[in-house]
Design an enzyme around this catalytic site. Structure first.
Site, short mmCIF file in Angstrom:
data_model
loop_
_atom_site.label_atom_id
_atom_site.label_comp_id
_atom_site.label_asym_id
_atom_site.label_seq_id
_atom_site.Cartn_x
_atom_site.Cartn_y
_atom_site.Cartn_z
N ASN A 147 -0.53 2.51 11.11
CA ASN A 147 -1.39 2.74 12.28
C ASN A 147 -0.80 2.00 13.46
O ASN A 147 -0.02 1.06 13.29
CB ASN A 147 -2.80 2.20 11.99
CG ASN A 147 -2.77 0.72 11.60
OD1 ASN A 147 -2.43 0.40 10.44
ND2 ASN A 147 -3.07 -0.15 12.52
N ALA A 168 1.94 -2.68 4.20
CA ALA A 168 1.44 -1.80 5.25
C ALA A 168 1.22 -2.68 6.47
O ALA A 168 0.82 -3.84 6.33
CB ALA A 168 0.13 -1.16 4.83
N SER A 172 0.84 -1.20 0.00
CA SER A 172 0.00 0.00 0.00
C SER A 172 0.87 1.25 0.00
O SER A 172 1.84 1.32 0.74
CB SER A 172 -0.89 0.03 1.24
OG SER A 172 -1.67 -1.11 1.30
N TYR A 202 -6.50 -13.81 2.32
CA TYR A 202 -7.89 -13.56 2.73
C TYR A 202 -8.85 -13.43 1.56
O TYR A 202 -10.07 -13.45 1.73
CB TYR A 202 -7.99 -12.33 3.64
CG TYR A 202 -7.53 -11.02 3.04
CD1 TYR A 202 -8.27 -10.37 2.05
CD2 TYR A 202 -6.36 -10.43 3.47
CE1 TYR A 202 -7.84 -9.18 1.51
CE2 TYR A 202 -5.92 -9.22 2.94
CZ TYR A 202 -6.67 -8.61 1.95
OH TYR A 202 -6.24 -7.43 1.41
N GLU A 203 -8.32 -13.29 0.36
CA GLU A 203 -9.20 -13.20 -0.81
C GLU A 203 -9.75 -14.57 -1.19
O GLU A 203 -10.66 -14.66 -2.01
CB GLU A 203 -8.45 -12.59 -1.99
CG GLU A 203 -8.12 -11.12 -1.78
CD GLU A 203 -7.27 -10.55 -2.89
OE1 GLU A 203 -7.80 -10.40 -4.01
OE2 GLU A 203 -6.08 -10.27 -2.66
N HIS A 242 -9.48 0.90 6.71
CA HIS A 242 -8.66 0.76 5.51
C HIS A 242 -8.33 2.14 4.94
O HIS A 242 -7.23 2.37 4.41
CB HIS A 242 -9.43 -0.08 4.49
CG HIS A 242 -8.65 -0.40 3.25
ND1 HIS A 242 -7.40 -1.00 3.28
CD2 HIS A 242 -8.93 -0.19 1.94
CE1 HIS A 242 -6.97 -1.14 2.04
NE2 HIS A 242 -7.86 -0.66 1.21
N MET A 279 -1.11 -8.62 6.90
CA MET A 279 -1.85 -9.72 6.26
C MET A 279 -1.16 -10.26 5.01
O MET A 279 -1.81 -10.78 4.10
CB MET A 279 -3.27 -9.24 5.89
CG MET A 279 -4.04 -8.66 7.05
SD MET A 279 -5.62 -7.97 6.51
CE MET A 279 -6.09 -6.99 7.96
N SER A 280 0.15 -10.13 4.95
CA SER A 280 0.87 -10.60 3.75
C SER A 280 2.30 -10.96 4.14
O SER A 280 2.61 -11.17 5.31
CB SER A 280 0.89 -9.48 2.69
OG SER A 280 1.64 -8.37 3.16
N HIS A 313 -6.12 -2.45 -6.00
CA HIS A 313 -4.93 -3.29 -6.17
C HIS A 313 -4.79 -3.63 -7.66
O HIS A 313 -5.10 -4.74 -8.09
CB HIS A 313 -5.02 -4.57 -5.34
CG HIS A 313 -4.71 -4.36 -3.89
ND1 HIS A 313 -3.67 -4.99 -3.24
CD2 HIS A 313 -5.28 -3.58 -2.97
CE1 HIS A 313 -3.63 -4.60 -1.98
NE2 HIS A 313 -4.61 -3.75 -1.78
N HIS A 347 -3.88 -11.66 -1.79
CA HIS A 347 -3.77 -11.98 -0.37
C HIS A 347 -4.51 -13.28 -0.08
O HIS A 347 -5.48 -13.61 -0.75
CB HIS A 347 -4.37 -10.85 0.47
CG HIS A 347 -3.68 -9.53 0.29
ND1 HIS A 347 -3.96 -8.68 -0.75
CD2 HIS A 347 -2.71 -8.93 1.02
CE1 HIS A 347 -3.19 -7.60 -0.66
NE2 HIS A 347 -2.42 -7.73 0.41
N1 HPA Z 1 -3.30 -5.07 11.08
C1 HPA Z 1 -3.19 -5.86 10.00
N2 HPA Z 1 -2.86 -5.42 8.80
C2 HPA Z 1 -2.62 -4.11 8.67
C3 HPA Z 1 -2.71 -3.22 9.75
C4 HPA Z 1 -3.08 -3.73 11.03
O1 HPA Z 1 -3.17 -3.01 12.03
N3 HPA Z 1 -2.40 -1.99 9.27
C5 HPA Z 1 -2.12 -2.15 7.94
N4 HPA Z 1 -2.25 -3.42 7.58
#
Ligand code: HPA
Length: 276
Positions: A236, A114, A31, A86-87, A248, A212-213, A62, A84
């Site tokens: 974050n 990210a 990201s 999760y997809e 997101h 998540m990757s 994406h 990903h």
């Molecule tokens: N958790 C999981 N994936 C993320 C986060 C998070 O806080 N921030 C960006 N991708």
């Protein structure tokens, strides 16, 4: 033949029929880095849709294509968009692009993402170089009959992130005046963000950032003997640390704001790594 390798070979043939380029570095754009193509002397692009059997992302924003070109003098292949777990893809499909880029000739896999910050002292907007990972919350991409053409059944994972590349990252960050953090990345499946309780667990287990990757791609790359490098953009503070609910939109906004610094660092790193 192993069906996973058969699929990979089909993708490779499809690529070979269209592109004549041998990359040294494979870069996966997380990201915020989506427009890194602007920093590349582009020679060719290849839409994922044009590669037979290639997994294509369902996440809005994406965009999916390979970009081939040069950063300085270094030939690179860049993934603009990744899929990903999760997809709903099989793990073997999630790591297929990394495997394909190795077949194209790439020796180094440079993963970016990210992530949520877990470590004390981390702030949104920080960059974190990955020195280790916890990937065992998601299925291993190596489950199933071993693809002997790629690597051994029981590959060593004691040093997933290459130490010489880590030195290059520290030097590049220093030269650019970027205060880069370091730490362990933990992959969750997503797509939901974690609960505060899961983040407590992650911290107890030694995670400094969560996402998540990446960990699965790093495992597949080490299986093939690639040298791996990873940098997270901390978009974050992780769930329960941040007083605000995670979104997101916020992740994307911070990733976009960090992008100029991140892009400059990526360029410095690739030039130095390619000159080795
Ligand atoms: N958790 C999981 N994936 C993320 C986060 C998070 O806080 N921030 C960006 N991708």
């Amino acid at each position: 033949m192993n069906p996973i390798y058969e699929k990979l070979e089909k993708c490779f043939e499809s690529y070979k029929a269209k592109i004549d380029f041998v990359p040294k570095v494979a870069l996966v754009l997380g990201s915020g880095l989506g427009d890194y193509a602007e920093s590349i002397r582009v020679e060719a692009t290849l839409d994922y849709h044009d590669i037979e059997g290639f997994p294509v992302s369902t996440v809005p924003g994406h965009a999916g294509k390979f970009i081939f070109g040069y950063v300085g003098d270094v030939p690179v292949v860049c993934m603009q968009g990744r899929v990903h777990y999760y997809e709903g893809y099989a793990m073997s499909d999630v790591v297929l692009p990394a495997r394909l880029m190795k077949m194209m000739g790439a020796e180094i896999l440079f993963l970016t993402n990210a992530a949520g910050g877990v470590k004390q002292g981390m702030h949104a907007g920080d960059l974190m170089m990955l020195t280790g990972q916890i990937g065992c919350l998601v299925p291993s991409p190596l489950i199933g009959p071993n693809v002997d053409e790629l690597g051994v059944r029981f590959p060593d994972m004691s040093q997933i992130y290459d130490l010489d590349l880590q030195r290059i990252v520290r030097r590049a960050a220093l030269d650019l005046g970027i205060d880069i953090k370091e730490g362990t990345y933990m992959q969750f499946t997503g797509p939901q963000y974690e609960t505060p309780q899961e983040i407590s667990m992650a911290r107890t287990l030694g995670a400094d950032a969560v996402g998540m990757s990446t960990a699965c791609e790093a495992i597949a790359a080490r299986h093939m003997g690639m040298r791996v490098l990873g940098i997270s953009c901390i978009t974050n503070l992780a769930s329960g640390i941040s007083p605000n609910p995670l979104s997101h939109k916020e992740v994307q906004e911070i990733a976009d704001a960090v992008a100029p610094k991140f892009k400059a660092l990526v360029t410095e790193i690739i030039k130095a790594a390619g000159a080795e």
